[in-house]
Write a protein that holds these residues in place. Structure first.
Motif, PDB file in Angstrom:
ATOM      1  N   LEU A 195      61.240  -0.101  19.243  1.00 31.18           N
ATOM      2  CA  LEU A 195      60.467   0.257  20.043  1.00 31.18           C
ATOM      3  C   LEU A 195      62.727   0.900  20.440  1.00 31.18           C
ATOM      4  CD1 LEU A 195      58.832   1.898  21.518  1.00 31.18           C
ATOM      5  CD2 LEU A 195      59.023   0.215  22.989  1.00 31.18           C
ATOM      6  N   ARG A 196      62.630   2.251  20.326  1.00 38.35           N
ATOM      7  CA  ARG A 196      63.610   3.362  20.264  1.00 38.35           C
ATOM      8  C   ARG A 196      63.763   2.875  22.201  1.00 38.35           C
ATOM      9  NH1 ARG A 196      64.867   8.685  17.720  1.00 38.35           N
ATOM     10  NH2 ARG A 196      65.371   8.217  16.314  1.00 38.35           N
ATOM     11  N   PRO A 197      64.795   3.055  23.070  1.00 34.18           N
ATOM     12  CA  PRO A 197      64.573   2.972  24.321  1.00 34.18           C
ATOM     13  C   PRO A 197      64.606   4.741  25.148  1.00 34.18           C
ATOM     14  CG  PRO A 197      66.785   2.309  23.747  1.00 34.18           C
ATOM     15  CD  PRO A 197      65.851   2.538  22.799  1.00 34.18           C
ATOM     16  N   ASN A 198      64.141   4.471  26.218  1.00 37.23           N
ATOM     17  CA  ASN A 198      63.123   5.412  27.152  1.00 37.23           C
ATOM     18  C   ASN A 198      62.077   6.600  26.346  1.00 37.23           C
ATOM     19  OD1 ASN A 198      65.676   5.350  28.455  1.00 37.23           O
ATOM     20  ND2 ASN A 198      66.308   6.665  26.984  1.00 37.23           N
ATOM     21  N   SER A 199      61.531   5.659  25.691  1.00 37.40           N
ATOM     22  CA  SER A 199      60.304   6.233  24.666  1.00 37.40           C
ATOM     23  C   SER A 199      59.093   5.759  25.598  1.00 37.40           C
ATOM     24  CB  SER A 199      60.032   5.903  23.298  1.00 37.40           C
ATOM     25  OG  SER A 199      61.297   5.421  22.829  1.00 37.40           O
ATOM     26  N   VAL A 200      58.752   4.712  26.187  1.00 37.98           N
ATOM     27  CA  VAL A 200      57.198   4.344  27.428  1.00 37.98           C
ATOM     28  C   VAL A 200      57.787   5.199  28.792  1.00 37.98           C
ATOM     29  CG1 VAL A 200      55.768   3.149  27.547  1.00 37.98           C
ATOM     30  CG2 VAL A 200      56.860   3.529  24.584  1.00 37.98           C
ATOM     31  N   ALA A 201      57.358   5.943  29.484  1.00 39.53           N
ATOM     32  CA  ALA A 201      57.594   6.123  30.862  1.00 39.53           C
ATOM     33  C   ALA A 201      56.320   5.057  31.702  1.00 39.53           C
ATOM     34  CB  ALA A 201      56.952   7.551  30.675  1.00 39.53           C
ATOM     35  N   ALA A 212      71.520   4.542  28.007  1.00 39.18           N
ATOM     36  CA  ALA A 212      71.747   5.300  28.606  1.00 39.18           C
ATOM     37  C   ALA A 212      70.294   6.759  28.889  1.00 39.18           C
ATOM     38  CB  ALA A 212      72.736   5.728  28.820  1.00 39.18           C
ATOM     39  N   ASP A 213      70.151   6.196  30.336  1.00 37.46           N
ATOM     40  CA  ASP A 213      68.487   7.585  30.628  1.00 37.46           C
ATOM     41  C   ASP A 213      69.315   9.186  30.375  1.00 37.46           C
ATOM     42  OD1 ASP A 213      66.418   7.861  32.164  1.00 37.46           O
ATOM     43  OD2 ASP A 213      67.723   8.584  33.802  1.00 37.46           O
ATOM     44  N   ILE A 214      70.688   9.282  30.512  1.00 40.17           N
ATOM     45  CA  ILE A 214      71.679  10.805  30.012  1.00 40.17           C
ATOM     46  C   ILE A 214      72.970  10.267  29.116  1.00 40.17           C
ATOM     47  CG2 ILE A 214      72.864  13.007  31.474  1.00 40.17           C
ATOM     48  CD1 ILE A 214      71.185  12.117  34.178  1.00 40.17           C
ATOM     49  N   VAL A 215      72.533  11.318  28.209  1.00 40.14           N
ATOM     50  CA  VAL A 215      74.126  11.155  27.213  1.00 40.14           C
ATOM     51  C   VAL A 215      74.776  12.499  27.350  1.00 40.14           C
ATOM     52  CG1 VAL A 215      75.138  10.496  25.325  1.00 40.14           C
ATOM     53  CG2 VAL A 215      73.695   9.540  25.878  1.00 40.14           C
ATOM     54  N   VAL A 216      75.850  12.477  27.377  1.00 38.27           N
ATOM     55  CA  VAL A 216      76.955  14.121  27.366  1.00 38.27           C
ATOM     56  C   VAL A 216      77.513  13.357  26.307  1.00 38.27           C
ATOM     57  CG1 VAL A 216      78.523  15.250  28.365  1.00 38.27           C
ATOM     58  CG2 VAL A 216      76.843  14.092  29.723  1.00 38.27           C
ATOM     59  N   SER A 217      77.555  14.193  25.136  1.00 37.27           N
ATOM     60  CA  SER A 217      78.352  13.953  24.142  1.00 37.27           C
ATOM     61  C   SER A 217      79.707  15.139  24.081  1.00 37.27           C
ATOM     62  CB  SER A 217      77.463  14.099  22.936  1.00 37.27           C
ATOM     63  OG  SER A 217      76.993  12.050  23.105  1.00 37.27           O
ATOM     64  N   GLY A 218      80.584  15.540  23.492  1.00 38.68           N
ATOM     65  CA  GLY A 218      81.236  16.030  23.089  1.00 38.68           C
ATOM     66  C   GLY A 218      82.107  15.820  21.384  1.00 38.68           C
ATOM     67  N   GLY A 269      75.653   6.416  13.332  1.00 40.04           N
ATOM     68  CA  GLY A 269      76.269   5.898  14.572  1.00 40.04           C
ATOM     69  C   GLY A 269      75.328   5.710  15.030  1.00 40.04           C
ATOM     70  N   ILE A 270      75.120   6.478  16.724  1.00 37.65           N
ATOM     71  CA  ILE A 270      74.095   5.085  17.112  1.00 37.65           C
ATOM     72  C   ILE A 270      73.167   5.784  17.570  1.00 37.65           C
ATOM     73  CG2 ILE A 270      74.285   4.480  19.412  1.00 37.65           C
ATOM     74  CD1 ILE A 270      76.584   3.520  19.520  1.00 37.65           C
ATOM     75  N   THR A 271      72.057   5.862  17.198  1.00 39.08           N
ATOM     76  CA  THR A 271      70.238   6.571  17.187  1.00 39.08           C
ATOM     77  C   THR A 271      70.260   6.495  19.093  1.00 39.08           C
ATOM     78  OG1 THR A 271      70.026   6.439  15.129  1.00 39.08           O
ATOM     79  CG2 THR A 271      68.206   7.502  17.329  1.00 39.08           C
ATOM     80  N   VAL A 272      70.124   7.866  19.603  1.00 36.50           N
ATOM     81  CA  VAL A 272      70.097   7.264  21.257  1.00 36.50           C
ATOM     82  C   VAL A 272      68.838   8.640  21.276  1.00 36.50           C
ATOM     83  CG1 VAL A 272      72.179   7.364  21.648  1.00 36.50           C
ATOM     84  CG2 VAL A 272      71.430   9.755  21.962  1.00 36.50           C
ATOM     85  N   SER A 273      67.789   8.280  23.068  1.00 34.76           N
ATOM     86  CA  SER A 273      66.991   8.714  22.861  1.00 34.76           C
ATOM     87  C   SER A 273      66.603   9.033  24.073  1.00 34.76           C
ATOM     88  CB  SER A 273      65.351   7.967  22.617  1.00 34.76           C
ATOM     89  OG  SER A 273      65.514   6.543  22.448  1.00 34.76           O
ATOM     90  N   PRO A 274      67.696   9.344  25.077  1.00 36.64           N
ATOM     91  CA  PRO A 274      68.056   9.375  26.594  1.00 36.64           C
ATOM     92  C   PRO A 274      66.695  10.796  26.920  1.00 36.64           C
ATOM     93  CG  PRO A 274      69.069  10.523  25.440  1.00 36.64           C
ATOM     94  CD  PRO A 274      68.853  10.424  24.572  1.00 36.64           C
ATOM     95  N   ASN A 275      66.392  10.557  28.247  1.00 37.82           N
ATOM     96  CA  ASN A 275      65.830  11.730  29.016  1.00 37.82           C
ATOM     97  C   ASN A 275      66.663  12.986  29.354  1.00 37.82           C
ATOM     98  OD1 ASN A 275      63.087  10.762  30.214  1.00 37.82           O
ATOM     99  ND2 ASN A 275      64.829   9.426  31.084  1.00 37.82           N
ATOM    100  N   GLY A 306      70.826  11.569  15.160  1.00 32.91           N
ATOM    101  CA  GLY A 306      71.163  10.532  16.503  1.00 32.91           C
ATOM    102  C   GLY A 306      69.941  10.897  17.739  1.00 32.91           C
ATOM    103  N   MET A 307      69.674  11.859  17.325  1.00 27.98           N
ATOM    104  CA  MET A 307      69.756  11.955  19.138  1.00 27.98           C
ATOM    105  C   MET A 307      68.197  13.173  18.725  1.00 27.98           C
ATOM    106  SD  MET A 307      70.472  15.853  18.358  1.00 27.98           S
ATOM    107  CE  MET A 307      70.983  16.693  19.904  1.00 27.98           C
ATOM    108  N   GLN A 308      68.110  13.328  18.392  1.00 27.02           N
ATOM    109  CA  GLN A 308      66.823  14.426  17.918  1.00 27.02           C
ATOM    110  C   GLN A 308      65.617  13.996  19.056  1.00 27.02           C
ATOM    111  OE1 GLN A 308      67.351  17.190  14.668  1.00 27.02           O
ATOM    112  NE2 GLN A 308      64.269  17.854  15.434  1.00 27.02           N
ATOM    113  N   GLY A 309      65.516  12.660  19.332  1.00 23.41           N
ATOM    114  CA  GLY A 309      64.199  12.109  20.189  1.00 23.41           C
ATOM    115  C   GLY A 309      64.525  12.182  21.610  1.00 23.41           C
ATOM    116  N   SER A 310      65.613  12.932  21.998  1.00 19.42           N
ATOM    117  CA  SER A 310      66.252  13.476  23.580  1.00 19.42           C
ATOM    118  C   SER A 310      65.218  14.166  23.980  1.00 19.42           C
ATOM    119  CB  SER A 310      67.547  13.520  23.882  1.00 19.42           C
ATOM    120  OG  SER A 310      68.805  12.511  22.551  1.00 19.42           O
ATOM    121  N   LYS A 311      64.779  13.516  25.342  1.00 19.56           N
ATOM    122  CA  LYS A 311      63.486  14.837  25.608  1.00 19.56           C
ATOM    123  C   LYS A 311      64.010  16.056  26.286  1.00 19.56           C
ATOM    124  CE  LYS A 311      60.809  10.504  26.377  1.00 19.56           C
ATOM    125  NZ  LYS A 311      61.931   9.707  25.703  1.00 19.56           N
TER     126      LYS A 311
END
Ligand code: FAD
Length: 331
Positions: free
Chosen positions: A162-168, A211-217, A263-269, A285-290
């Motif tokens: 299960l990807r993190p931040n998928s279930v509330a 993480a709940d929030i990710v800032v990428s550059g 790289g890493i797959t993230v799914s933050p809010n 890697g980031m399209q699942g972000s809320k």
């Protein structure tokens, strides 16, 4: 009601951050039960205290395997513990509907090995779980998030990563009753950890994967020194820092911050992409972000196709203003 097992990883002797979400996911389809492995030599780790904590997070049963050298053995103790918990549940007459693990690197390997051992159905990168009749319906994102797939396992017990931040939400508190399991007879070949070297500097920031929030550059930052702007924005939000591959390849930041296909797959809010074009490999890697926010000076950048909010502008003008606005809100 059948049980749903989750693998609870320990972090400094406590259930890891992802545990509550795994138990909440389990509660959607059955009775949550947690499985943990404790090293018998680790006097600081108290099984009863951990079981109580897992009960508070929703575990009805806590299967505890206490084994010598488990903290210095890679992967196999967790696989053996899940296998033993499945056997114990079956012997007690309560079926198991599914096993749920997080998507960190170790858990992925545990999931794959368990699936081989028990003939389970491995379901990868899951972002949603539901019960449908007697089956477990999972939602996955495929081809870099371009398709959403819903499936049920045709045979074998579903073993779900299960990807993190998928279930509330959270599971209601439960007794956390301890069932001891024995993995001393497990003869699978195993690898021993002889030394650990921290690759990057210790950081107070949350883990990129959970993480709940990710800032990428991205490459738009122009240099490692200017990448500090991304870190300042992340710190103002209590966020993790990520990067595009172009930023990593240019040496702005370490490779372990790369988000994307390789790289890493993230799914933050909340995912904030700063100076990133939004190439398909990054999106994977980031399209699942809320919620996705993009800051880019090129209005035609593909990142805006998937952004919920976009700012077309020079990041060196926009980001300092954003940091100031966040600080003003805090005060
Ligand atoms: P660029 O594409 O160069 O984009 C920079 C952006 O910054 C531009 O949109 C530009 O408009 C903007 N910009 C510039 N200056 C400013 C400014 N002052 N203010 C605001 N905006 C500005 N990439 C990944 O990220 N992760 C992966 O895992 C990954 N895996 C890959 C695997 C393979 C097999 C391949 C072939 C490629 C992979 N890539 C990956 C690379 C990917 O194709 C892109 O090259 C990369 O994502 C581009 O990074 P970027 O967006 O930072 O750079």
């Amino acid at each position: 009601m059948s049980q749903v097992l989750i693998l609870a990883q320990l972090q400094d002797g406590e259930p890891a951050d992802t545990t509550g979400e795994l138990l909440a996911a389990a509660a959607l389809i059955g009775e949550p039960a947690a499985v943990i492995v404790i090293d018998s030599a680790d006097a600081a780790v108290d099984g009863s205290r951990i079981a109580a904590a897992l009960g508070t997070l929703g575990a009805h049963t806590v299967f505890i395997a206490t084994a010598a050298n488990s903290s210095s053995t890679l992967i196999t103790p967790q696989v053996a513990a899940l296998q033993a918990a499945l056997a114990a549940a079956s012997a007690a007459g309560s079926g198991v509907d599914a096993v749920i693990l997080s998507t960190d690197n170790d858990s992925r390997e545990v999931a794959a090995r368990l699936a081989v051992r028990v003939g389970g159905a491995l379901q990868w990168d899951v972002v949603g779980i539901d019960a449908t009749g007697d089956s477990v319906l999972v939602t996955q994102q495929a081809f870099g998030g371009a398709f959403t797939v819903r499936s049920v396992a045709a045979r074998g017990i579903p073993i779900i990563s299960l990807r993190p931040n998928s279930v509330a939400g959270s599971a209601p508190a439960a007794p956390g009753s301890i069932t001891a399991i024995d993995i001393s007879g497990d003869t699978a070949p195993s690898a021993t950890i002889t030394a650990t070297h921290e690759k990057s500097e210790a950081t107070e920031r949350p883990s990129l994967q959970t993480a709940d929030i990710v800032v990428s550059g991205g490459r738009g930052l122009g240099s490692g020194e200017q990448f500090r702007l991304v870190e300042r924005l992340a710190d103002s939000l209590g966020a993790a820092v990520g990067a595009s591959r172009a930023a990593v390849d240019a040496g702005f930041v370490d490779h372990n911050l790369q988000v994307g296909q390789t790289g890493i797959t993230v799914s933050p809010n909340l995912y904030i992409a700063v100076g990133i074009s939004g190439a398909i490999q990054h999106r994977a890697g980031m399209q699942g972000s809320k919620t996705i926010v993009a800051i880019n000076k090129d209005a035609d950048s593909p990142i805006f196709d998937i952004a919920d909010f976009g700012v077309v502008g020079d990041l060196f003008t926009v980001v300092p203003q954003l940091i100031d606005a966040i600080a003003a809100r805090k005060n």
